[in-house]
Write an enzyme that holds these catalytic residues in place. Structure first.
Site: not given
Ligand SMILES: [Zn+2]
Length: 194
Positions: A9, A51, A53, A98, A139
């Site tokens: 990340d 990440d 989203h 993810k 993370c």
């Molecule tokens: Zn997040």
């Protein structure tokens, strides 16, 4: 041992200027690039996680608590989701995304071209992983704990990480030690300019 480096990340939103910026995030990106320049030969494979989203529900909040809820970050299609420009993309063979529709702290929840991270690593004979990236207390922590559960020998490269907050970072390091993760070096503590 067949070792891989997992770069967790290292995205614009987690670095200075991003929506969920961590002090020292950009420097972590640069340090990982240096590490790979000097020590690429120690790794059979290098991968990254992001990440990623779309609509992660309660992971985002208007008034976040910075423990379980967060400002919007790493939204698909925004620059905040991109890997940081100081991270050299050259050595990275695959990027595991993810968290499309729910919080996903661990890189082991990620997939690249439909393949889960643990399966990708095992298919290549990887049995040990070094973990670097953002953030140490969230993370990186979750990715390291899952790596242990998946049966890998795990090191977290502390100088190549940074945490959101000192207290949660200390707690995370205790938890990682207890889980059998090897911690190398000192966690990166940037000088705060105020
Ligand atoms: Zn997040």
């Amino acid at each position: 041992m067949t070792r891989a480096l997992l770069v967790v990340d290292v995205q614009n939103d987690f670095t200075e200027g991003g929506s969920l910026a961590v002090d020292g995030g950009a420097e972590v990106a640069a340090r990982i690039t240096e590490h790979l320049r000097d020590r690429r030969g120690e790794y059979a494979h290098v991968v990254a996680t992001r990440d990623h989203h779309v609509d992660p529900g309660g992971h985002f909040a208007e008034v976040p608590d910075y423990v379980d809820t967060w400002p919007a970050h790493c939204v698909v299609g925004t620059g905040g989701e991109e890997l940081h420009p100081r991270l050299d993309r050259g050595p990275i063979e695959a990027v595991f995304d993810k968290g499309e529709h729910a919080a996903a702290y661990s890189g082991f929840e990620g997939r690249a071209d439909g393949v889960a991270l643990a399966d990708w690593l095992r298919a290549r004979g990887v049995d040990a992983v070094d973990i670097a990236g953002l953030t140490a207390d969230h993370c990186v922590r979750a990715t390291a704990l899952d790596a242990v559960r998946e049966g890998f020998a795990v090191r977290v490269l502390l100088p190549l990480t940074a945490g959101v907050a000192a207290a949660t970072t200390e707690a995370a390091l205790d938890q990682l030690r207890g889980a059998g993760v090897e911690l190398t070096g000192d966690v990166h503590r940037p000088v705060r300019h105020s």
